[in-house]
Design a protein around this motif. Structure first.
Motif, mmCIF file in Angstrom:
data_model
loop_
_atom_site.group_PDB
_atom_site.id
_atom_site.type_symbol
_atom_site.label_atom_id
_atom_site.label_comp_id
_atom_site.label_asym_id
_atom_site.label_seq_id
_atom_site.Cartn_x
_atom_site.Cartn_y
_atom_site.Cartn_z
ATOM 1 N N ARG A 1 -83.847 1.647 29.215
ATOM 2 C CA ARG A 1 -84.218 1.252 27.848
ATOM 3 C C ARG A 1 -83.091 1.537 26.870
ATOM 4 O O ARG A 1 -82.306 2.457 27.043
ATOM 5 C CB ARG A 1 -85.460 2.005 27.397
ATOM 6 C CG ARG A 1 -86.675 1.601 28.165
ATOM 7 C CD ARG A 1 -87.886 2.259 27.548
ATOM 8 N NE ARG A 1 -89.074 1.780 28.188
ATOM 9 C CZ ARG A 1 -89.726 0.686 27.822
ATOM 10 N NH1 ARG A 1 -89.347 -0.023 26.798
ATOM 11 N NH2 ARG A 1 -90.799 0.297 28.468
ATOM 12 N N ARG A 2 -83.080 0.757 25.812
ATOM 13 C CA ARG A 2 -82.157 0.951 24.689
ATOM 14 C C ARG A 2 -82.914 1.735 23.627
ATOM 15 O O ARG A 2 -83.981 1.313 23.173
ATOM 16 C CB ARG A 2 -81.728 -0.418 24.158
ATOM 17 C CG ARG A 2 -80.635 -0.385 23.146
ATOM 18 C CD ARG A 2 -80.161 -1.829 22.876
ATOM 19 N NE ARG A 2 -79.139 -1.807 21.858
ATOM 20 C CZ ARG A 2 -79.390 -1.936 20.555
ATOM 21 N NH1 ARG A 2 -80.612 -2.117 20.115
ATOM 22 N NH2 ARG A 2 -78.399 -1.899 19.692
ATOM 23 N N VAL A 3 -82.395 2.907 23.238
ATOM 24 C CA VAL A 3 -83.095 3.800 22.314
ATOM 25 C C VAL A 3 -82.117 4.453 21.346
ATOM 26 O O VAL A 3 -80.903 4.424 21.545
ATOM 27 C CB VAL A 3 -83.863 4.919 23.062
ATOM 28 C CG1 VAL A 3 -84.931 4.348 23.972
ATOM 29 C CG2 VAL A 3 -82.908 5.811 23.846
ATOM 30 N N THR A 4 -82.700 5.087 20.321
ATOM 31 C CA THR A 4 -81.940 5.970 19.448
ATOM 32 C C THR A 4 -82.765 7.229 19.237
ATOM 33 O O THR A 4 -83.917 7.309 19.675
ATOM 34 C CB THR A 4 -81.554 5.291 18.115
ATOM 35 O OG1 THR A 4 -80.558 6.094 17.472
ATOM 36 C CG2 THR A 4 -82.747 5.076 17.210
ATOM 37 N N SER A 5 -82.159 8.219 18.581
ATOM 38 C CA SER A 5 -82.823 9.511 18.374
ATOM 39 C C SER A 5 -81.938 10.343 17.455
ATOM 40 O O SER A 5 -80.882 9.893 17.012
ATOM 41 C CB SER A 5 -82.976 10.256 19.703
ATOM 42 O OG SER A 5 -81.689 10.631 20.203
ATOM 43 N N TRP A 6 -82.360 11.595 17.226
ATOM 44 C CA TRP A 6 -81.483 12.567 16.599
ATOM 45 C C TRP A 6 -80.253 12.669 17.504
ATOM 46 O O TRP A 6 -80.390 12.665 18.736
ATOM 47 C CB TRP A 6 -82.207 13.908 16.477
ATOM 48 C CG TRP A 6 -81.420 14.938 15.749
ATOM 49 C CD1 TRP A 6 -80.763 16.014 16.303
ATOM 50 C CD2 TRP A 6 -81.176 15.015 14.338
ATOM 51 N NE1 TRP A 6 -80.130 16.730 15.327
ATOM 52 C CE2 TRP A 6 -80.372 16.140 14.096
ATOM 53 C CE3 TRP A 6 -81.559 14.222 13.266
ATOM 54 C CZ2 TRP A 6 -79.946 16.501 12.836
ATOM 55 C CZ3 TRP A 6 -81.142 14.591 11.994
ATOM 56 C CH2 TRP A 6 -80.343 15.714 11.790
ATOM 57 N N PRO A 7 -79.036 12.733 16.960
ATOM 58 C CA PRO A 7 -77.826 12.684 17.786
ATOM 59 C C PRO A 7 -77.756 13.706 18.921
ATOM 60 O O PRO A 7 -77.187 13.421 19.972
ATOM 61 C CB PRO A 7 -76.696 12.916 16.779
ATOM 62 C CG PRO A 7 -77.256 12.441 15.475
ATOM 63 C CD PRO A 7 -78.723 12.754 15.525
ATOM 64 N N SER A 8 -78.356 14.870 18.759
ATOM 65 C CA SER A 8 -78.253 15.891 19.808
ATOM 66 C C SER A 8 -79.010 15.517 21.085
ATOM 67 O O SER A 8 -78.798 16.128 22.124
ATOM 68 C CB SER A 8 -78.736 17.252 19.295
ATOM 69 O OG SER A 8 -80.119 17.222 19.024
ATOM 70 N N LEU A 9 -79.857 14.500 21.034
ATOM 71 C CA LEU A 9 -80.591 14.061 22.225
ATOM 72 C C LEU A 9 -79.847 12.984 23.003
ATOM 73 O O LEU A 9 -80.287 12.581 24.086
ATOM 74 C CB LEU A 9 -81.972 13.511 21.838
ATOM 75 C CG LEU A 9 -83.098 14.514 21.708
ATOM 76 C CD1 LEU A 9 -82.880 15.490 20.584
ATOM 77 C CD2 LEU A 9 -84.410 13.793 21.527
ATOM 78 N N ARG A 10 -78.722 12.522 22.467
ATOM 79 C CA ARG A 10 -77.990 11.419 23.094
ATOM 80 C C ARG A 10 -77.724 11.673 24.579
ATOM 81 O O ARG A 10 -78.057 10.847 25.431
ATOM 82 C CB ARG A 10 -76.675 11.161 22.370
ATOM 83 C CG ARG A 10 -75.909 9.993 23.002
ATOM 84 C CD ARG A 10 -74.584 9.763 22.350
ATOM 85 N NE ARG A 10 -73.693 10.831 22.808
ATOM 86 C CZ ARG A 10 -72.585 11.203 22.174
ATOM 87 N NH1 ARG A 10 -72.227 10.624 21.060
ATOM 88 N NH2 ARG A 10 -71.842 12.162 22.645
ATOM 89 N N THR A 11 -77.137 12.808 24.909
ATOM 90 C CA THR A 11 -76.792 13.095 26.306
ATOM 91 C C THR A 11 -78.037 13.208 27.167
ATOM 92 O O THR A 11 -78.072 12.699 28.295
ATOM 93 C CB THR A 11 -75.941 14.378 26.394
ATOM 94 O OG1 THR A 11 -74.747 14.175 25.617
ATOM 95 C CG2 THR A 11 -75.556 14.690 27.829
ATOM 96 N N ASP A 12 -79.090 13.846 26.646
ATOM 97 C CA ASP A 12 -80.347 13.956 27.398
ATOM 98 C C ASP A 12 -80.899 12.568 27.717
ATOM 99 O O ASP A 12 -81.343 12.311 28.842
ATOM 100 C CB ASP A 12 -81.395 14.739 26.602
ATOM 101 C CG ASP A 12 -81.027 16.194 26.390
ATOM 102 O OD1 ASP A 12 -80.138 16.708 27.093
ATOM 103 O OD2 ASP A 12 -81.641 16.818 25.503
ATOM 104 N N LEU A 13 -80.902 11.683 26.730
ATOM 105 C CA LEU A 13 -81.422 10.333 26.936
ATOM 106 C C LEU A 13 -80.541 9.546 27.911
ATOM 107 O O LEU A 13 -81.054 8.854 28.791
ATOM 108 C CB LEU A 13 -81.557 9.606 25.597
ATOM 109 C CG LEU A 13 -82.764 10.069 24.780
ATOM 110 C CD1 LEU A 13 -82.587 9.722 23.305
ATOM 111 C CD2 LEU A 13 -84.051 9.472 25.332
ATOM 112 N N GLN A 14 -79.226 9.683 27.776
ATOM 113 C CA GLN A 14 -78.324 8.993 28.700
ATOM 114 C C GLN A 14 -78.505 9.520 30.124
ATOM 115 O O GLN A 14 -78.531 8.737 31.080
ATOM 116 C CB GLN A 14 -76.869 9.151 28.248
ATOM 117 C CG GLN A 14 -76.563 8.357 26.996
ATOM 118 C CD GLN A 14 -75.189 8.663 26.421
ATOM 119 O OE1 GLN A 14 -74.639 9.752 26.597
ATOM 120 N NE2 GLN A 14 -74.640 7.693 25.692
ATOM 121 N N ASN A 15 -78.659 10.838 30.271
ATOM 122 C CA ASN A 15 -78.875 11.416 31.598
ATOM 123 C C ASN A 15 -80.198 10.961 32.209
ATOM 124 O O ASN A 15 -80.347 10.945 33.432
ATOM 125 C CB ASN A 15 -78.827 12.944 31.538
ATOM 126 C CG ASN A 15 -77.408 13.467 31.351
ATOM 127 O OD1 ASN A 15 -76.437 12.761 31.596
ATOM 128 N ND2 ASN A 15 -77.291 14.697 30.921
#
Length: 188
Positions: A128-142
């Motif tokens: 999925r293509r998503v956004t979030s608070w920037p600190s979650l970027r790596t968690d979401l990518q992982n």
């Protein structure tokens, strides 16, 4: 009088203590004003307490305990952020199952700020293509998501935004997706 796009829709807001208050109250009012019935669902009965960043917020009455309801009882789900709230929710098996079931039933889900942490635990962000608070970027990518820095992203009924500044776009898109209803590609 505004159009009641969400008449006959019931929307769950899943939170526990430590949610970012404006990320609950602003979507709550917008969705309610659009005609939906809104219900505050939590991991325990009683009250939950919001925050304004690091400051204490107000208390809100819980309408239903997550273990006593099902995604079948609702047309959509909203996941406010705040750091403590989604961190606690993702450690609660009933809350994670509740979130996952919205995807299994192809229902719209809207998550803002740190809210996507619970989506990661539910195993529903891969591809999925998503956004979030920037600190979650790596968690979401992982977890297999494509993270982008945009105010509001919608991917097959999953609406995500970064922070309280994005609330106007988040609320508008969430209402649109809830009005559309089920999304065939909304799968876990």
């Amino acid at each position: 009088m505004p159009e009641k796009k969400l008449k006959n829709k019931t929307v769950a807001f899943l939170v526990t203590d430590g949610f970012e208050q404006v990320e609950l109250t602003q979507p709550w009012e917008a969705i309610k004003d659009a005609g939906a019935t809104v219900k505050l669902v939590s991991i325990e009965s009683g009250k939950v307490k919001g925050v304004h960043h690091e400051k204490q917020g107000d208390q809100f009455d819980v309408d239903a305990v997550v273990g006593d309801v099902s995604a079948s009882d609702f047309d959509a789900l909203v996941l406010p952020g705040g750091v403590f709230n989604p961190d606690a929710l993702r450690m609660n098996e009933e809350a994670v199952d509740f979130v996952r079931d919205f995807f299994k039933q192809h229902k719209p889900v809207a998550a803002i700020c740190h809210g996507p942490w619970t989506l990661i635990e539910a195993g529903v962000v891969e591809g999925r293509r998503v956004t979030s608070w920037p600190s979650l970027r790596t968690d979401l990518q992982n977890a297999g998501a494509t993270w982008v820095d945009e105010q509001c992203v919608c991917d097959q009924g999953l609406v995500t935004s970064r922070n309280p500044d994005d609330l106007p776009a988040f609320c508008e898109k969430a209402i649109e997706e809830i009005a559309e209803g089920k999304h065939a590609a909304q799968v876990p």
